[in-house]
Design a protein around this motif. Structure first.
Motif, PDB file in Angstrom:
ATOM      1  N   ASP A  62       0.832  -1.213   0.000  1.00  0.00           N
ATOM      2  CA  ASP A  62       0.000   0.000   0.000  1.00  0.00           C
ATOM      3  C   ASP A  62       0.862   1.258   0.000  1.00  0.00           C
ATOM      4  N   GLN A  64       2.196   1.844  -3.433  1.00  0.00           N
ATOM      5  CA  GLN A  64       1.176   2.385  -4.351  1.00  0.00           C
ATOM      6  C   GLN A  64       0.928   3.864  -4.086  1.00  0.00           C
ATOM      7  N   LEU A  65       0.898   4.212  -2.794  1.00  0.00           N
ATOM      8  CA  LEU A  65       0.678   5.618  -2.436  1.00  0.00           C
ATOM      9  C   LEU A  65       1.847   6.469  -2.941  1.00  0.00           C
ATOM     10  N   ALA A 113       1.619   6.963  -6.640  1.00  0.00           N
ATOM     11  CA  ALA A 113       0.597   7.965  -6.979  1.00  0.00           C
ATOM     12  C   ALA A 113       1.147   9.372  -6.774  1.00  0.00           C
ATOM     13  N   LYS A 114       1.876   9.555  -5.676  1.00  0.00           N
ATOM     14  CA  LYS A 114       2.465  10.887  -5.432  1.00  0.00           C
ATOM     15  C   LYS A 114       3.471  11.234  -6.511  1.00  0.00           C
ATOM     16  N   VAL A 117       3.558  10.238  -9.583  1.00  0.00           N
ATOM     17  CA  VAL A 117       2.850  10.595 -10.817  1.00  0.00           C
ATOM     18  C   VAL A 117       2.402  12.060 -10.753  1.00  0.00           C
ATOM     19  N   LEU A 118       1.839  12.445  -9.622  1.00  0.00           N
ATOM     20  CA  LEU A 118       1.328  13.814  -9.487  1.00  0.00           C
ATOM     21  C   LEU A 118       2.462  14.831  -9.555  1.00  0.00           C
ATOM     22  N   ILE A 119       3.575  14.523  -8.871  1.00  0.00           N
ATOM     23  CA  ILE A 119       4.710  15.452  -8.865  1.00  0.00           C
ATOM     24  C   ILE A 119       5.277  15.602 -10.280  1.00  0.00           C
ATOM     25  N   ASN A 144       3.026  17.524 -12.636  1.00  0.00           N
ATOM     26  CA  ASN A 144       3.123  18.965 -12.411  1.00  0.00           C
ATOM     27  C   ASN A 144       4.405  19.529 -13.026  1.00  0.00           C
TER      28      ASN A 144
END
Lengths: 536, 72
Positions: B29, B32-33, B36-37, B39-41, B44
């Protein structure tokens, strides 16, 4: 029975037409005396139309239900004469805080700028709102609210509808040129018409509880994702008048709604949230689920739908009641011009064009918020939590946090009633946009720009006043001149409208911009007025 | 919007190792978290919406079986 509020009981009165059995034709009959139906009555009356409202009940909303009312809805009620009373009673707020687990992840300030009469948002129990709207309707003898009148059948004809209505005295019939369906998300009228109402249900349930509590929390919207007191779900705390606080708990789909509604279970949830020692009384509670869906056509023959009967959204963002009020803002003047024979029924059809566009915008925003608040898959839950954790560490993630995008009017940017700009303008007041308010002075007294607009078409002109009005094809367009008729005391009218000498705005009766130019050209103005009433 | 088809990173093996090792002590988990972070960074940083959309489409594409078969 609520402890802080005694709901009025309105008298049932047997109408003259039911007594004498003579079928009477009414210009407008509104079905439903909730916030949208009562606002419709006030708006039609302001347009000089006699209106009958039918409601199957005889009191106001049971429970606080819709609580957040946004600036545009307040401006509309102000135009109808009761906005100030709502603001005086309501709790104004502008700060929203979003917590993730036990930490503050993000906060937002709703009010971007000063110089507007109405606040960004107030919280007010729906029963107060309806109570005030009923009081206001009593001041106008063109409005007749008939309580304990239930619509049981409708028959559509080419130019009117026949309504069959049941009252404690039996069944009678009445005719209406136009019927306005404001009878909510489970609209009986919509079922009678057989209109499609499609979208999707969310497999989730929420508990709302109102508690009475003397607490020192500030008037802010507090939203939690996955808090320690309610793991894996969301929760909300919001202040209402009379020391009443709205709590909202996401329950998930597997819960037993009947169990959740039990008082001891609610009290346990509240204590987990606010602490064992907090002194409170439970006022009202309800378990709900929601859907995001829309009616196929807002107009079906002589029947026009407004509010939740036409569109239903998730509660995140306060987009339900607020957008319903804007439906009415769009409709009243159009019905009047069609009843008067000034405009064709194409103007009524522009109601569907403009308001279904707004409904789709609301549905999009509300569905996006719902997907963030209640992730539907493990993967989307990871993205959601990633945004919330990053928001604590770095600014770029903060705008991604979506605990509800709060209701804002949708500009009718593509409306067929707009005239396309020929000249260059700065600022936000493009055709299709609702007019921004600004402080002004009138004959030396402080006032507000929006209070000078509405009811009919207005030409807002900067600089010299070319004439007092334009009369054309059954319409009178009033000229309102900045500097001569009103003083732009803080310079904000010029700033917000990019007003230079000669700048001319054509403003619709619902305070939306229809067209604008850099000079006053009567030919262009008359063409734009015709277009704005569905003529082109 | 075409995405780059050649590697722009120096020391590809070092990059891959850093990525894997950053998650060595994490639960599934947590991994995965973190992904996800990341990907977002990176999204941006890229900023270009068309590029990001092309990357989302490429990442979501299911490979056809034979394209992974060695050519003999």
């Amino acid at each position: 029975m609520l402890k802080t509020y005694d709901a009025p009981v309105y008298d049932y009165v047997c109408s003259q037409e039911q007594k004498n059995g003579q079928v009477k034709r009414h210009p407008v009959v509104v079905i439903g005396a909730g916030p949208v139906g009562l606002t419709a009555a006030l708006d039609f009356a302001q347009q000089g139309i006699e209106v009958v409202v039918l409601d199957d009940n005889n009191t106001v909303s049971v429970g606080s239900r819709a609580v957040c009312y946004a600036k545009r809805a307040l401006e509309i009620w102000d135009r109808l004469g009761c906005g100030e009373r709502m603001v005086a009673k309501g709790v104004g707020w502008k700060l929203g805080k979003v917590f993730f687990k036990d930490k503050l992840a993000y906060q937002f300030d709703l009010l971007g700028e000063d110089g507007h009469k109405m606040p960004a948002m107030i919280n007010l129990q729906q029963y107060y709102l309806e109570d005030y709207l009923v009081d206001q309707s009593k001041l106008d003898d063109q409005i007749e609210v008939r309580w304990k009148h239930k619509l049981i059948a409708i028959e559509q004809h080419d130019d009117y509808a026949m309504l069959t209505v049941q009252t404690p005295d039996g069944v009678f019939q009445m005719e209406a040129d136009w019927v306005i369906g404001c009878d909510g998300a489970n609209s009986d009228l919509r079922s009678m018409i057989g209109a499609e109402f499609t979208g999707h249900f969310f497999m989730d349930r929420f508990l709302i509880a109102d508690i009475i509590m003397k607490a020192d929390f500030p008037p802010e919207r507090w939203f939690w994702f996955d808090p320690p007191f309610h793991r894996n779900q969301s929760a909300l705390l919001h202040r209402q008048p009379d020391n009443v606080w709205r709590l909202d708990f996401q329950l998930g789909w597997d819960c037993d709604p009947e169990e959740e509604k039990r008082e001891d279970n609610i009290i346990a949830r509240v204590k987990a949230m606010l602490g064992e020692d907090v002194d409170f009384e439970l006022e009202w509670a309800s378990v709900y689920q929601f859907a995001c869906r829309r009616i196929d056509q807002f107009r079906h023959g002589r029947v026009i739908f407004a509010g939740d009967s036409a569109h239903q959204v998730s509660p995140f963002g306060a987009r339900g009641a607020n957008t319903g009020i804007q439906d009415i803002d769009n409709l009243g003047w159009k019905v009047r011009l069609v009843l008067d024979g000034v405009a064709s029924e194409r103007l009524i059809d522009s109601y569907h064009e403009e308001r279904s566009f707004a409904a789709d915008d609301n549905l999009l925003n509300s569905t996006r918020s719902t997907d963030f608040i209640t992730p539907k898959s493990k993967g989307s839950r990871f993205y959601r939590d990633a945004v919330l954790e990053l928001a604590e560490m770095t600014d770029f993630a903060k705008p991604l946090v979506n605990s509800g995008r709060l209701s804002k009017p949708t500009p009718y940017v593509h409306s067929s009633l707009n005239s396309v700009d020929e000249d260059a303008f700065d600022g936000d007041m493009a055709p299709g946009t609702n007019c921004a308010d600004s402080p002004i002075a009138l004959a030396g007294l402080d006032g507000w720009l929006l209070n000078q607009l509405g009811k009919g078409f207005v030409l807002l002109v900067f600089g010299d006043k070319p004439m007092d009005k334009i009369s054309m094809a059954g319409l009178e367009v009033r000229v309102l001149c900045v500097d001569q008729d009103l003083q732009d005391v803080q310079g904000l009218v010029r700033q917000r409208y990019d007003g230079k000498d000669g700048t001319t705005y054509l403003i619709r009766p619902d305070q939306h911009v229809a067209a604008r130019w850099r000079n006053f050209d009567r030919t262009k103005i008359e063409a734009a007025v015709k277009r704005a009433i569905g003529g082109i | 919007m075409a995405l780059k088809e050649t590697l722009t990173l120096a020391d590809p093996d070092g990059f891959y190792q850093e990525l894997i090792e950053s998650q060595r002590d994490m639960s599934e988990d947590e991994q995965q978290l973190m992904n996800a972070k990341l990907v977002l960074i990176l999204a941006n940083e890229v900023g270009d919406r068309a590029k990001i959309s092309a990357a989302i489409a490429l990442a979501a594409r299911r490979p056809m079986g034979q394209s992974f078969m060695p050519l003999v």
